[in-house]
Design a protein around this motif. Structure first.
Motif, PDB file in Angstrom:
ATOM      1  N   GLN A 167       1.000  -1.159  -0.008  1.00 19.11           N
ATOM      2  CA  GLN A 167       0.062   0.065   0.050  1.00 19.11           C
ATOM      3  C   GLN A 167       0.879   1.010   0.130  1.00 19.11           C
ATOM      4  O   GLN A 167       1.879   1.399   0.554  1.00 19.11           O
ATOM      5  CB  GLN A 167      -0.795  -0.041   1.080  1.00 19.11           C
ATOM      6  N   GLN A 168       0.168   2.314  -0.429  1.00 15.57           N
ATOM      7  CA  GLN A 168       1.128   3.692  -0.541  1.00 15.57           C
ATOM      8  C   GLN A 168       1.308   4.088   0.764  1.00 15.57           C
ATOM      9  O   GLN A 168       0.594   4.042   1.723  1.00 15.57           O
ATOM     10  CB  GLN A 168       0.240   4.461  -1.333  1.00 15.57           C
ATOM     11  N   GLY A 169       2.683   4.456   0.985  1.00 19.03           N
ATOM     12  CA  GLY A 169       3.015   5.193   2.376  1.00 19.03           C
ATOM     13  C   GLY A 169       3.291   3.743   3.319  1.00 19.03           C
ATOM     14  O   GLY A 169       4.092   4.109   4.444  1.00 19.03           O
ATOM     15  N   GLU A 170       3.252   2.622   2.800  1.00 16.80           N
ATOM     16  CA  GLU A 170       3.479   1.477   3.854  1.00 16.80           C
ATOM     17  C   GLU A 170       5.038   1.000   3.765  1.00 16.80           C
ATOM     18  O   GLU A 170       5.712   1.299   2.733  1.00 16.80           O
ATOM     19  CB  GLU A 170       2.863   0.414   3.317  1.00 16.80           C
ATOM     20  N   MET A 171       5.607   0.308   4.729  1.00 20.18           N
ATOM     21  CA  MET A 171       6.873   0.008   4.891  1.00 20.18           C
ATOM     22  C   MET A 171       6.879  -1.687   4.987  1.00 20.18           C
ATOM     23  O   MET A 171       5.946  -2.091   5.978  1.00 20.18           O
ATOM     24  CB  MET A 171       7.689   0.247   5.771  1.00 20.18           C
ATOM     25  N   LEU A 172       7.243  -2.533   3.857  1.00 19.50           N
ATOM     26  CA  LEU A 172       6.892  -3.789   3.861  1.00 19.50           C
ATOM     27  C   LEU A 172       8.371  -4.535   4.115  1.00 19.50           C
ATOM     28  O   LEU A 172       9.222  -4.342   3.240  1.00 19.50           O
ATOM     29  CB  LEU A 172       6.308  -4.183   2.762  1.00 19.50           C
ATOM     30  N   GLY A 173       8.384  -5.544   4.590  1.00 21.60           N
ATOM     31  CA  GLY A 173       9.609  -6.278   5.354  1.00 21.60           C
ATOM     32  C   GLY A 173       9.514  -7.482   4.439  1.00 21.60           C
ATOM     33  O   GLY A 173       8.606  -8.416   4.833  1.00 21.60           O
ATOM     34  N   LEU A 174      10.453  -7.756   3.833  1.00 28.61           N
ATOM     35  CA  LEU A 174      10.646  -9.200   2.858  1.00 28.61           C
ATOM     36  C   LEU A 174      11.556  -9.878   3.684  1.00 28.61           C
ATOM     37  O   LEU A 174      12.798  -9.638   3.861  1.00 28.61           O
ATOM     38  CB  LEU A 174      11.186  -9.044   1.645  1.00 28.61           C
ATOM     39  N   ALA A 195      13.017  -6.369  11.493  1.00 32.06           N
ATOM     40  CA  ALA A 195      11.964  -6.219  10.595  1.00 32.06           C
ATOM     41  C   ALA A 195      10.659  -6.016  11.481  1.00 32.06           C
ATOM     42  O   ALA A 195       9.737  -5.283  11.080  1.00 32.06           O
ATOM     43  CB  ALA A 195      11.876  -7.593   9.849  1.00 32.06           C
ATOM     44  N   SER A 196      10.761  -6.874  12.530  1.00 30.00           N
ATOM     45  CA  SER A 196       9.489  -6.662  13.476  1.00 30.00           C
ATOM     46  C   SER A 196       9.327  -5.412  13.887  1.00 30.00           C
ATOM     47  O   SER A 196       7.882  -4.636  13.747  1.00 30.00           O
ATOM     48  CB  SER A 196       9.494  -7.516  14.533  1.00 30.00           C
ATOM     49  N   ALA A 197      10.335  -4.592  14.321  1.00 30.00           N
ATOM     50  CA  ALA A 197      10.241  -3.223  14.866  1.00 30.00           C
ATOM     51  C   ALA A 197       9.927  -2.373  13.813  1.00 30.00           C
ATOM     52  O   ALA A 197       9.235  -1.403  14.127  1.00 30.00           O
ATOM     53  CB  ALA A 197      11.610  -2.990  15.473  1.00 30.00           C
ATOM     54  N   VAL A 198      10.506  -2.238  12.836  1.00 32.19           N
ATOM     55  CA  VAL A 198      10.307  -1.133  11.825  1.00 32.19           C
ATOM     56  C   VAL A 198       9.215  -1.236  10.578  1.00 32.19           C
ATOM     57  O   VAL A 198       9.095  -0.316  10.199  1.00 32.19           O
ATOM     58  CB  VAL A 198      11.705  -0.788  11.284  1.00 32.19           C
ATOM     59  N   CYS A 199       9.029  -2.424  10.429  1.00 30.23           N
ATOM     60  CA  CYS A 199       7.972  -2.653   9.323  1.00 30.23           C
ATOM     61  C   CYS A 199       6.449  -2.822   9.591  1.00 30.23           C
ATOM     62  O   CYS A 199       6.168  -3.153  10.744  1.00 30.23           O
ATOM     63  CB  CYS A 199       8.226  -3.962   8.589  1.00 30.23           C
ATOM     64  N   LEU A 204       6.375  -9.888   4.754  1.00 29.68           N
ATOM     65  CA  LEU A 204       6.055 -11.185   3.676  1.00 29.68           C
ATOM     66  C   LEU A 204       7.351 -11.956   3.975  1.00 29.68           C
ATOM     67  O   LEU A 204       8.404 -11.758   3.684  1.00 29.68           O
ATOM     68  CB  LEU A 204       6.044 -10.408   2.314  1.00 29.68           C
ATOM     69  N   LEU A 205       6.784 -13.360   4.171  1.00 32.11           N
ATOM     70  CA  LEU A 205       7.990 -14.185   4.390  1.00 32.11           C
ATOM     71  C   LEU A 205       8.018 -15.216   3.161  1.00 32.11           C
ATOM     72  O   LEU A 205       6.968 -15.806   2.782  1.00 32.11           O
ATOM     73  CB  LEU A 205       7.480 -14.983   5.688  1.00 32.11           C
ATOM     74  N   GLY A 212       1.538 -10.585   6.365  1.00 30.48           N
ATOM     75  CA  GLY A 212       0.476  -9.738   7.347  1.00 30.48           C
ATOM     76  C   GLY A 212       1.357  -8.917   8.303  1.00 30.48           C
ATOM     77  O   GLY A 212       2.422  -8.642   8.103  1.00 30.48           O
ATOM     78  N   LEU A 213       0.685  -8.551   9.412  1.00 34.31           N
ATOM     79  CA  LEU A 213       1.347  -7.840  10.603  1.00 34.31           C
ATOM     80  C   LEU A 213       2.391  -8.440  11.112  1.00 34.31           C
ATOM     81  O   LEU A 213       2.495  -9.873  11.044  1.00 34.31           O
ATOM     82  CB  LEU A 213       0.116  -7.557  11.363  1.00 34.31           C
ATOM     83  N   PRO A 214       3.515  -7.812  11.948  1.00 35.34           N
ATOM     84  CA  PRO A 214       4.485  -8.727  12.190  1.00 35.34           C
ATOM     85  C   PRO A 214       3.876  -9.763  13.205  1.00 35.34           C
ATOM     86  O   PRO A 214       4.486 -11.019  13.321  1.00 35.34           O
ATOM     87  CB  PRO A 214       5.203  -7.717  13.111  1.00 35.34           C
ATOM     88  N   ASP A 215       3.113  -9.664  14.061  1.00 29.69           N
ATOM     89  CA  ASP A 215       2.518 -10.595  15.109  1.00 29.69           C
ATOM     90  C   ASP A 215       1.715 -11.678  14.606  1.00 29.69           C
ATOM     91  O   ASP A 215       1.526 -12.726  14.958  1.00 29.69           O
ATOM     92  CB  ASP A 215       1.737  -9.982  16.399  1.00 29.69           C
ATOM     93  N   GLU A 216       1.495 -11.515  13.224  1.00 26.36           N
ATOM     94  CA  GLU A 216       0.797 -12.545  12.533  1.00 26.36           C
ATOM     95  C   GLU A 216       1.753 -13.642  11.729  1.00 26.36           C
ATOM     96  O   GLU A 216       1.435 -14.842  11.701  1.00 26.36           O
ATOM     97  CB  GLU A 216      -0.281 -12.128  11.457  1.00 26.36           C
ATOM     98  N   VAL A 217       2.934 -12.993  11.252  1.00 22.79           N
ATOM     99  CA  VAL A 217       4.055 -13.843  10.537  1.00 22.79           C
ATOM    100  C   VAL A 217       4.967 -14.238  11.483  1.00 22.79           C
ATOM    101  O   VAL A 217       5.298 -15.542  11.243  1.00 22.79           O
ATOM    102  CB  VAL A 217       4.524 -12.900   9.385  1.00 22.79           C
ATOM    103  N   LEU A 218       5.375 -13.472  12.647  1.00 20.40           N
ATOM    104  CA  LEU A 218       6.578 -13.807  13.622  1.00 20.40           C
ATOM    105  C   LEU A 218       5.821 -14.726  14.806  1.00 20.40           C
ATOM    106  O   LEU A 218       5.934 -14.309  15.746  1.00 20.40           O
ATOM    107  CB  LEU A 218       7.346 -12.826  13.808  1.00 20.40           C
TER     108      LEU A 218
END
Length: 273
Positions: free
Chosen positions: A32-39, A204-208, A212-213, A223-229
């Protein structure tokens, strides 16, 4: 927020292989626009290959990549450079150029063939150097910088480029802990869309905003860090035991790893002999 109502980057059924070796397989997601996504993902998961599809270094065999709603193949190279900036994992060689000159290269997509830099351009270069902590290295030869300083110079160049989408491939690899945090927090505060591959799951958890795993070229969680990690997902994908708790400052997942893998491996080898 209105800035997050539309996609900066959308990927549908993206696949790519080399010599019958499937590197990426039917990857789907939207940034999404303005979003930071961690790969994130293990070594060899396909993270760098996926990022290279987004700046046309790789042409996928199947699937579609859209940038701000338009097929990425429709952009000219110059048009793409005004919208997308890339900081690659490998720091390239630039002989006989100063740090300041490297950063100034970010202006190129916005300039005519013989157009000189304005005072506003020069101020923008100085500001970018200050943001990455290299103002005292401006006149120094780029090749004399340390690996971490080179990486920060390339991020400053990307800032000067004023992209709408910033793509970073392992930007913290050569940085010490302070600059890992500082640079990613800086990137987050630019107010643009960002997709970055990161090895450090806690960082990645802290800043994104979202993660995406990838594993073996496939998207196994997003998804959100707590959904992925989660402990189960990290155990399945990375093959380690861990405990996931809430970080005392930001409340996102904090991963604590358990150790002893080498002794277990040695014990297994003794049993096999």
């Amino acid at each position: 927020m209105s800035s997050k109502l539309s996609s900066a980057l959308s990927v549908e059924h993206l696949s790519w292989s080399v010599d019958d070796n499937q590197i990426l397989s039917r990857v789907n997601f939207a940034l999404q626009q303005g979003e930071m996504l961690g790969l994130i993902g293990p070594n060899g998961a396909g993270k760098s290959s996926l990022l290279r599809c987004f700046y046309r270094y790789i042409t996928p065999e199947q699937g579609q990549v859209k940038l701000f709603g338009q097929n990425i193949s429709d952009f000219t190279q110059k048009q793409l450079a005004t919208k997308v900036a890339v900081v690659q994992q490998e720091t390239p060689h630039y002989f006989e150029m100063t740090t300041e000159q490297i950063v100034a290269m970010g202006l190129t997509p916005h300039k005519g063939l013989f157009e000189s830099d304005s005072q506003a351009d020069k101020r923008h270069i100085v500001d970018a150097l200050e943001k990455v902590g290299l103002q005292l290295k401006a006149k120094q030869q780029y090749e004399q910088l340390s690996g971490g300083e080179k990486q920060r110079a390339l991020i400053a160049r990307a800032i000067v480029q004023q992209p709408q989408l910033l793509i970073l491939d392992e930007p913290t690899n050569h940085l010490d802990i302070r600059y890992q945090i500082q640079i990613l927090e800086l990137v987050r505060q630019l107010g643009i869309s960002v997709i970055t591959s990161i090895h450090d799951l806690n960082l990645a958890s802290a800043v994104c905003d979202r993660l995406l795993l990838l594993d073996k070229g496939q998207c196994v969680a997003q998804g959100l860090p707590d959904e992925v990690l989660t402990e189960a997902i990290i155990g399945d994908v990375f093959g380690v035991c861990c405990q996931v708790s809430k970080h005392p400052q930001h409340g996102k997942p904090l991963i604590t790893y358990f150790y002893g893998y080498q002794s277990e491996h040695s014990h297994d080898m003794e049993n096999d002999s």
